[in-house]
Design an enzyme around this catalytic site. Structure first.
Site, PDB file in Angstrom:
ATOM      1  CD  GLU A 268      67.382  89.205 100.925  1.00 22.55           C
ATOM      2  OE1 GLU A 268      66.864  88.540 101.850  1.00 22.55           O
ATOM      3  OE2 GLU A 268      67.204  88.986  99.733  1.00 22.55           O
ATOM      4  CB  CYS A 302      64.360  85.759 102.500  1.00 23.51           C
ATOM      5  SG  CYS A 302      64.101  87.017 101.290  1.00 23.51           S
TER       6      CYS A 302
HETATM    7  C1  UN1 Z   1      63.672  86.453  98.772  1.00 18.87           C
HETATM    8  O1  UN1 Z   1      62.904  85.608  99.208  1.00 18.87           O
HETATM    9  O2  UN1 Z   1      64.926  86.263  98.789  1.00 18.87           O
HETATM   10  O3  UN1 Z   1      59.361  90.551  99.058  1.00 18.87           O
HETATM   11  C2  UN1 Z   1      63.254  87.712  98.109  1.00 18.87           C
HETATM   12  C3  UN1 Z   1      59.300  89.471  98.484  1.00 18.87           C
HETATM   13  C4  UN1 Z   1      59.931  89.354  97.130  1.00 18.87           C
HETATM   14  C5  UN1 Z   1      61.394  89.066  97.235  1.00 18.87           C
HETATM   15  C6  UN1 Z   1      61.773  87.968  98.159  1.00 18.87           C
HETATM   16  N1  UN1 Z   1      59.739  90.592  96.433  1.00 18.87           N
HETATM   17  O4  UN1 Z   1      58.738  88.499  98.969  1.00 18.87           O
END
Ligand code: UN1
Length: 514
Positions: A268, A302
């Site tokens: 990821e 992310c």
């Molecule tokens: C991340 O930034 O690695 O959807 C995960 C989202 C959160 C998870 C982010 N539930 O922004």
């Protein structure tokens, strides 16, 4: 205050109550025999803790313990493993505020978002408890008389979780809670920027283990270390699955190391998430979603919104309204309930943001607002910034990269098909959104010719996904899916079984043999 918190967390080695453990799990709490790691708080750059990292030999021993523990955990019935996760989830409920405060201290996100992160841990625990009674396979009709086929899902083995600083608890939990109910053991290598969050989570695992004497102590372990520990874990053939969250270069290294031994990796990685705002969009709703997605966690998710692809008819109006909102954003101490934008993680993140802004300007970008550092007298070593909006050509290289900071690129479009083309013309493929009230646009965006991302939303932002869905994305994002839906299958091995209950040995494909 920090010492008091560390004492409360109870993450010291067994040998010495002033040394923070670098290898922790069950009845093991060891001082690291590797190099020293200094942990700082992004709030003001002050040192929070010093930890000796785990040595190569210690990591090797952790793998050995995880392999032995797997032999035990795999035969404990899945609902019993779910019971363990239920007890663990309740501990997270009880300690929610304290854990959230630790996230804020170590990673700098505002307390509301830290509380949300701990809630994400609690939610995935609940999900995993239910899942522990639903690890089911198919039965399949056989082409042969008096035969039956079926699938079973068996535990996989010791799983490695490598996580990033920006979600120092939730991403581990997505992986670990599923892995545990699936009958695996876990070794967690957290980001070296947020090891205390990891040790605090491990502390709760250990506490839950006290209620389950039949469970192996090394069910789940933390090893504190830098990238070399990640490399060592990725290369080790005793680990069937490495689940890694972080940058694309990190993911490529992990994938190469794991695939060189034909192991599995679940990646990821970076996103370059965009939202299309069509001329029919409800602008007030869009504005709220844009601001949360683009500046939440100071642009360090992310799933952060990085590109806003706006219909030319409404672009000026939207830009003007966003500018007003951005200029009034409360920036500052993430513990202050009025703050919406906390600090960047460190100086390096700030420098990367500044170089991206310079590059954008060189590429003809127009800075609409923000980008500058905000200095607080009592937090001189904290890197606070005003989130930036830059209007830019969609073809500019900088807009095709993920800069882990609050920069929103505004791109105009003329016809809807161009908006989709611009949307997909980046190497990353994590999250995406459209704001529209036109059913055809919304459906097209979700269709095969629309967004090419793993997450595609209508009339909500790109960030803040719920745990119930499979989370992850395509292209450079790495293709992995974690968290909800059927992501649990990643943590198990499938066997296809054919059973003959007749008195003959008919062959498949109609073959006669002798
Ligand atoms: C991340 O930034 O690695 O959807 C995960 C989202 C959160 C998870 C982010 N539930 O922004």
């Amino acid at each position: 205050m920090i010492n008091q918190l560390l004492n409360q967390l109870d993450i010291y080695t067994h040998a010495n109550q002033s040394e923070i453990a670098a290898v922790m799990g069950g009845n093991t709490r060891l001082k690291g025999e590797g190099e020293k790691l200094q942990v700082y708080s992004p709030i003001d750059g002050s040192p929070v803790a010093t930890i000796n990292m785990a040595s190569k030999a210690q990591v090797d021993q952790a793998i050995q313990r995880a392999s032995e523990a797997f032999i035990k955990i795999r035969t404990i019935p899945a609902p019993k493993r779910g019971d363990f996760v239920r007890v663990l989830g309740n501990l997270f409920r009880e300690r929610k505020l304290q854990l959230a405060e630790l996230i804020t201290l170590e990673c700098g996100k505002i307390l509301q978002e830290s509380l949300g992160e701990v809630q994400e841990v609690i939610d995935i625990c609940d999900f995993a408890v239910g899942l522990s009674r639903q690890l089911h396979g198919l039965t399949i009709v056989s082409e042969r008389p008096n035969h039956r086929m079926m699938e079973q899902w068996h535990p996989l083995g010791p799983v490695v979780v490598i996580s990033a600083f920006n979600f120092p608890m939730a991403v581990w939990a997505w992986n670990t809670m599923l892995a545990i109910v699936c009958g695996d053991t876990v070794i967690w290598k957290p980001s070296e920027k947020t090891p205390l969050c990891a040790l605090a989570c491990q502390r709760l695992i250990d506490e839950s283990l006290n209620h389950f004497p039949e469970f192996p102590c090394a069910l789940s372990q933390v090893v504190v270390g830098d990238y070399s520990v990640g490399e060592q874990l990725s290369r080790d053939s005793r680990i069937p699955l490495v689940s890694a969250t972080g940058s694309v270069p990190m993911g490529i290294k992990v994938a190469k190391a794991v695939s060189a031994r034909l192991g599995r990796s679940l990646l990821e990685l970076g996103g370059n998430n965009a939202m299309i705002v069509s001329a029919s969009a409800e602008i007030e709703l869009a504005l709220r979603a844009i601001v949360f997605s683009a500046v939440g966690t100071c642009g360090q998710r992310c799933t952060t919104l990085r590109r806003l692809i706006v219909h030319e008819r409404i672009a000026d109006d939207l830009a003007a309204r966003l500018k007003v909102t951005y200029e009034g954003l409360p920036i500052g101490d993430p513990n202050n309930p009025a703050t919406l934008v906390g600090p960047l993680i460190d100086r390096q993140a700030f420098n990367l943001m500044q170089s991206a802004i310079t590059e954008a300007k060189q590429a003809g970008g127009r800075l609409i607002c923000g980008g500058e550092r905000v200095i607080f007298a009592d937090k001189e070593n904290g890197f606070y910034v005003r989130p930036a909006i830059i209007e830019i050509d969609s073809l500019a290289d900088v807009a095709k990269q993920e800069t882990f900071a609050p920069i929103l690129y505004l791109i105009r479009y003329h016809v809807f098909s161009d908006a989709i083309a611009i949307h997909n013309a980046v190497p990353q493929g994590l999250s995406s959104a459209i704001f529209t009230t036109d059913l055809r646009e919304a459906e097209l965006f979700l269709s095969v010719t629309g967004s090419d991302c793993g997450l595609a939303n209508v009339n909500i932002g790109t960030s803040g996904a719920e745990i119930g869905g499979a989370f992850g994305g395509e292209k450079e994002t790495g293709g992995g899916r974690e968290s909800g839906s059927d992501a649990w299958k990643n943590y198990m091995r499938r066997t296809t079984n054919t059973i003959n209950f007749g008195n003959d040995i008919p062959l498949a494909q109609g073959i006669t043999f002798g």
